[in-house]
Design a protein around this motif. Structure first.
Motif, PDB file in Angstrom:
ATOM      1  N   GLU A  80      28.444  -4.362 -33.462  1.00  0.00           N
ATOM      2  CA  GLU A  80      27.149  -4.325 -32.776  1.00  0.00           C
ATOM      3  C   GLU A  80      26.166  -3.450 -33.521  1.00  0.00           C
ATOM      4  N   PRO A  81      25.470  -3.985 -34.483  1.00  0.00           N
ATOM      5  CA  PRO A  81      24.459  -3.177 -35.164  1.00  0.00           C
ATOM      6  C   PRO A  81      23.381  -2.757 -34.178  1.00  0.00           C
ATOM      7  N   PRO A  82      22.905  -1.495 -34.233  1.00  0.00           N
ATOM      8  CA  PRO A  82      21.885  -1.022 -33.275  1.00  0.00           C
ATOM      9  C   PRO A  82      20.595  -1.851 -33.342  1.00  0.00           C
ATOM     10  N   LEU A  83      20.287  -2.354 -34.537  1.00  0.00           N
ATOM     11  CA  LEU A  83      19.072  -3.161 -34.668  1.00  0.00           C
ATOM     12  C   LEU A  83      19.077  -4.356 -33.730  1.00  0.00           C
ATOM     13  N   LEU A  84      20.284  -4.870 -33.445  1.00  0.00           N
ATOM     14  CA  LEU A  84      20.425  -6.013 -32.569  1.00  0.00           C
ATOM     15  C   LEU A  84      19.777  -5.725 -31.215  1.00  0.00           C
ATOM     16  N   TRP A  85      20.033  -4.511 -30.708  1.00  0.00           N
ATOM     17  CA  TRP A  85      19.478  -4.143 -29.397  1.00  0.00           C
ATOM     18  C   TRP A  85      17.980  -3.960 -29.477  1.00  0.00           C
TER      19      TRP A  85
END
Lengths: 237, 292, 581
Positions: A80-85
């Motif tokens: 889950e890359p933070p950029l995804l959120w």
């Protein structure tokens, strides 16, 4: 129910002008309304739904969650890359902006609606830019750069993202979604142009423009929902 | 007018063709009589429908052809008639589906005492593997395939040592014994098809597929590839020889096991040996595993 | 389901020749563009099939047909016939021409998108043909394009040909989506006053449901095409597992060839009905008009179209009984497949019952419709063999399959296409074709195709496999099979040549044919009631028609003529009363 009634009609028993004939003056062409583009959009969204459903099914089958024999046992989650959120937040914000634009367009303020629409478009662009960053960062992971969010698959297996099925699917599906967002941005730009040209004195022009903004907002909500479903898929697997 | 006659004659011609043409199923040589039964039931029901519907068509065309003064009957629908036709169609459909599903249930249920034999496919030849004395096929995968190991045998798997490897497109089967044919492909899709056995299954790279049957008639039968696999598809042939238990065992005894093959290769290459042979466990391990 | 009756926008009337016939937004011109392109491409595929027959009938006699050429012919023939000819012709051609005229609209709802649809279709055809000239030639992987074979060595066109094919299919899907959106939206929105759903002719129903199915099924092909391209070019492993191709490992791991098959057939099976349903609809209308009788059980016919359309999304794996998928799926898919036979059978009964007690005029379009009934009954029944899971085991991948699908979705829809062209030609061109040539064309085509495909079923029973370049010396295949193959090839040559009659007739009649009556068959449906023949841009002159009845008021008791046009109002003194049934 109305559909069932329509489909069980015995048409040979009821000659006459027919129940669905509009009561408008029968012979003048100018009294009628233009086509409702919303029906076309709904049908198109159905097609898009199928497209993403099929890609997601392929994802699940390739993963091995299918009752058949599919799945090669080489599946490693992408994490889950933070950029995804962050990107998800941008997309949701864009949706909100489109709804604000819709509210103003309905209130008869095309100029202010145009501003909100522009904001939505900018947020949409930001989403696409964020996705580009994410894709680049992921590619970096697979090329050997260390980053906190790099998926487990990326370490020690220098096969690149193409060699990792989860990553390949992520690129494929999020790429397809990104293309749909870009298409939505073009529609949004056209609608913005229409809002700018609208004659505030003409009710018909204002209503027409509001309808266009509404369809934009509907498309955007839909693509945001698709993205949420895809996020669910990526994060839960 | 002509068309009514033509339709009636075509029906007659089809029946005659069916009765007189020299082309029909090959004589069956396996236990899959149930598949043939399902086929014949389906054929019978379909033939009745074909003849009945088309003769009705021909008669209607003749009887209600246009003549001056004729006027068609006005009848939008007849729910009762349509319901009755639906019902009888459903009966006919169920009549052919039932034997079909029963045969399929048999087809997918492998008996517990079936011997396991593996057929492998590659462009454009067959290879066969027997489990050897231990009755267990060793693991094998494409990752192990190289020039010395065409079957991709796992060199670390003791069960594989006594596996009998046949690279000659010729499969021998004992008469009257159920056999589960396990299928593996090294490159593209193939399909193991012996017309006389009625059975058939695709070979799919990446997974292991299977079917089972019992050969019931000794003889030599042709194996065809029935899934397009490239320019040599039509030349991907093999033979299956069904023989009695004694002849089968004699033949099997003459074939090389994986262990023997490794030893022979090692001899040929002298003291250097192949990497494969060095990685292999000592012969004792295989014997022990075989005893389990 | 509200109907919007009129289009208030002024139609964009083009001024120049190019604007009128090339970049046209008129649905009738687009329909003809679609139709002519599709038939042209289909003619090429017909030549390919004859080359295949030459090889099968006289193996080794024609040096220029090598195994790789043969497989390329097989692949191109199949894909062109199913997608670029039948789908494009029935939906892009007939759909475009008939929908607005039959529902009383001036044009499609999105004329510009409609025009784009055609140009994308043309682009897909150009890309497809460009694939003939890339290094390695076109793909020879069979029309099903199963990986890993299509993208690995040993198959012709595995490097470039397959990419061109997949790219072309991708473009075709985009073209179809634009067209399909138009057909569906037009039927939903642009029906004229009084045109309720149940007053639409079956042709419109068939095209409408097929369009919806196409919109839902083609995405699967699109996804499969993109994933195959990625597997081939980028080296992803969606479909390709670890394999040794021609002695070398390809570097793929873990992909699933069966996943492709599921995607392909999720498109591929509905595709069969995308071709069949418009044909069903059109043939219903042909039979009704020429038998001067209302379509028997119209409501059941419409429901059957809808039910078949829905069920066809739940039968796809009957193409995969012996593919190595989980064998227990076989139970479900065999049942669903045989259930779909019930509404299909009802359609056949109702066609026959429409003829029963009719006043049958055996004109050329009717002859083709009757021939369709015969071949469709044959092809539909042999489908039950292949759907009935265990019966499929010995028959799959044999000539039985080839015979079956050519009968049911080759010959049958093509007969309908011919019937439809003869039927609507007077409306489209304003001229009449030559009766004698048309009858000759009919008889050779009908009898010839049956002579081609009936023996194939029996070769398949024997076990002769399909997609074989040559049978070689096979013990279980007797010499008589080679004579059968020769005979089939000769019949194919005759049928092939007979199509020359059709083209000559169509082109000659375009210039020299006698002027046609605006409604030569005495048809009740709306497209025959246009003020001009052929209809002008805008179709209806000053006023849109108002519809007062269904499309099948033939031989109504008490009526003066044996048909009442849909736009003829009921007698004033009895506005609500129907005919005495």
């Amino acid at each position: 129910m109305r559909l069932i009634a329509a489909l069980t009609e015995k048409p040979w028993l009821t000659p006459g002008p027919g129940p669905s004939a509009p009561s408008a003056p029968a012979e003048s062409e100018s009294a009628a309304r233009p086509w409702d583009k919303g029906v076309g959009l709904t049908v198109f969204l159905l097609v898009v739904t199928l497209l993403f459903t099929l890609m997601s099914s392929a994802y699940v089958m390739r993963m091995g969650g299918h009752a058949g024999h599919a799945g090669g046992g080489d599946w490693r989650p992408i994490g889950e890359p933070p950029l995804l959120w962050l990107n998800t937040g941008l997309l949701a914000a864009a949706s909100l902006a489109f709804h604000a634009a819709l509210g103003r367009a309905r209130a008869g303020r095309p100029r202010r609606a145009g501003a909100a629409l522009a904001l939505g478009g900018a947020l949409g662009l930001a989403f696409v830019a964020g996705q580009l960053l994410l894709w680049r960062a992921l590619a970096g992971c697979f090329a050997g750069e260390a980053a906190a969010f790099c998926p487990a698959a990326a370490h020690g297996i220098p096969r690149g993202w193409a060699g990792d099925p989860a990553a390949a699917f992520f690129y494929l599906i999020s790429g397809a979604h990104g293309l749909h967002i870009l298409g939505g941005l073009v529609a949004c730009a056209l609608t913005g142009g229409r809002l700018a040209r609208v004659d505030p004195g003409s009710l018909a022009a204002r209503t027409g423009a509001a309808r266009a903004v509404q369809l934009c907002a509907r498309y955007w909500d839909f693509m945001a929902l698709v993205w949420l479903a895809l996020m669910g898929l990526f994060v839960s697997t | 007018m002509h068309i009514a006659l033509a339709i009636a004659l075509l029906v007659l011609a089809s029946i005659l063709f069916h009765a007189l043409s020299p082309w029909w199923q090959t004589p069956i040589a396996s236990n899959w009589g149930s598949i043939d039964t399902a086929l014949h039931v389906t054929l019978l029901i379909c033939a009745l429908a074909f003849v009945g519907l088309n003769l009705f068509l021909a008669y209607t065309l003749w009887k209600y052809r246009h003549r001056p003064g004729n006027r068609a009957h006005y009848e939008p629908e007849n729910a009762r008639l349509e319901k009755r036709l639906t019902f009888w169609t459903a009966i006919g459909i169920a009549g052919m589906l039932a034997p079909g599903l029963i045969a399929w249930h048999e087809y997918v249920t492998v008996p517990a005492d079936a011997a396991v034999i593996e057929a492998t496919g590659q462009q454009w030849q067959w290879g066969f593997r027997y489990p050897g004395r231990d009755g267990v096929l060793g693991t094998a995968a494409v990752e192990h395939v190289d020039a010395d190991n065409p079957f991709g045998m796992n060199p670390r798997d003791p069960y594989g040592r006594d596996d009998v490897l046949v690279e000659t497109n010729e499969l021998h089967l004992p008469l009257g014994k159920p056999v589960k044919v396990v299928l593996r492909s090294k490159d593209v899709l193939h399909d193991f098809y012996v017309p006389h056995f009625r059975a058939k299954m695709d070979l799919v790279p990446g997974i292991v597929t299977y079917f089972w049957m019992t050969p019931t008639k000794s003889g030599s039968y042709e194996i065809l590839c029935a899934e397009l696999c490239g320019v040599g598809h039509h030349q991907m042939r093999g033979n299956v020889i069904v023989e009695d238990q004694r002849a089968y065992e004699t033949w099997l005894g003459e074939q090389m096991t994986f262990g023997q093959m490794l030893a022979e290769r090692e001899q040929q290459r002298g003291a250097g040996g192949t990497q494969l042979a060095r990685a292999a466990p000592p012969a004792g391990a295989a014997a022990k595993a075989g005893g389990r | 389901m509200a109907t919007i009756a009129d289009d208030l926008r002024p139609l964009h009337h083009p001024k120049t020749w190019i604007g009128r016939y090339v970049w046209s937004q008129d649905h009738k011109v687009i329909a003809i563009q679609y139709g002519v392109t599709a038939i042209g491409v289909g003619l090429f595929a017909l030549v390919l099939s004859f080359l295949m027959r030459l090889q099968l009938g006289f193996p080794g006699r024609f040096d220029f047909i090598q195994p790789e050429n043969y497989l390329q012919f097989v692949t191109m023939h199949g894909m062109i016939m199913v997608v670029y000819l039948l789908t494009a012709l029935l939906l892009g051609g007939f759909g475009n021409y008939l929908i607005p005229l039959m529902i009383g609209a001036r044009d499609m709802v999105f004329p510009f998108v409609n025009m784009l649809s055609y140009w994308f279709y043309l682009l897909s055809v150009i890309v497809l043909f460009a694939g003939l000239f890339v290094p390695g030639g076109p793909t020879g992987g069979g029309w099903t394009l199963y990986p890993p074979q299509t993208i690995t060595g040993g198959t012709p066109g595995a490097s470039w040909g397959i990419l061109m094919m997949m790219a072309s299919l991708g473009i075709f899907v985009i073209a179809f989506t634009m067209g399909g959106l138009n057909y569906v939206t037009t039927v939903l929105q642009a029906r004229t006053r009084g045109m309720t759903l149940m007053r639409m002719p079956c042709s419109v129903w068939g095209i409408f449901v097929a369009s919806i199915m196409g919109l839902l099924a083609f995405p699967a092909l699109f996804v499969a095409a993109i994933m195959t391209i990625l597997d081939s070019v980028v080296g992803t492993s969606f479909f390709v597992p670890e394999i040794v191709s021609m002695g070398e490992k390809t570097g793929h791991t873990g992909g699933s060839p069966i996943l492709f098959q599921h995607l392909f057939w999720f498109f591929g099976h509905p595709e069969v009905y995308i071709v069949a349903l418009p044909a069903f609809g059109i043939v219903s209308d042909l039979i009704s008009v020429h038998a001067r009788k209302n379509l028997f059980g119209y409501r059941m016919m419409v429901w059957a179209i809808v039910i078949i359309g829905g069920l066809s999304f739940f039968v796809w794996a009957h193409h995969m009984y012996v593919s190595g998928m989980n064998p227990y799926f076989g139970f479900f898919f065999a049942t669903s497949t045989l259930v779909i036979a019930i509404p299909t059978a009802i359609k056949v009964y109702n066609w026959l019952l429409t003829l029963w007690r009719g006043d049958i005029h055996l004109r050329v379009p009717m002859l083709f419709a009757i021939a369709f009934l015969f071949t469709f009954i044959h092809g539909g029944l042999t489908g039950l063999f292949l759907g009935n899971v265990s019966v499929d085991v010995p028959l799959s991948d044999t000539f039985f399959v080839v015979g079956h699908f050519h009968m049911v979705m080759g010959v049958s829809p093509v007969l309908v296409v011919f019937g439809a062209i003869y039927h609507w030609y007077p409306k489209i061109t304003g001229r009449m074709w030559d009766e004698r040539l048309a009858r000759l064309h009919f008889w050779i085509t009908f009898l010839g195709t049956y002579a081609i495909f009936l023996p194939m079923h029996y070769l398949g029973m024997l076990g002769v496999p399909r997609r074989y370049y040559a049978l070689g010396d096979t013990v279980f295949i007797p010499d008589s099979v080679h004579y059968a193959n020769m005979g089939i090839t000769i019949a194919a040559g005759l049928v092939f040549a007979a199509q020359g009659l059709f083209f000559y007739n169509m082109i000659w009649s375009l210039f020299r044919g006698p002027r046609a009556d605006p409604n030569p068959w005495g048809a009740a449906s709306l497209e025959w009631q246009t003020p001009d023949t052929p209809p002008h841009h805008g179709n209806w002159g000053e006023r849109l028609p108002t519809v007062y009845r269904w499309a099948y008021d033939y031989s109504v008791p008490g009526a003066a003529r044996d048909f009442i046009p849909q736009n003829e109002p009921p007698p004033a003194q009895n506005p609500a009363g129907g005919p005495q049934a």
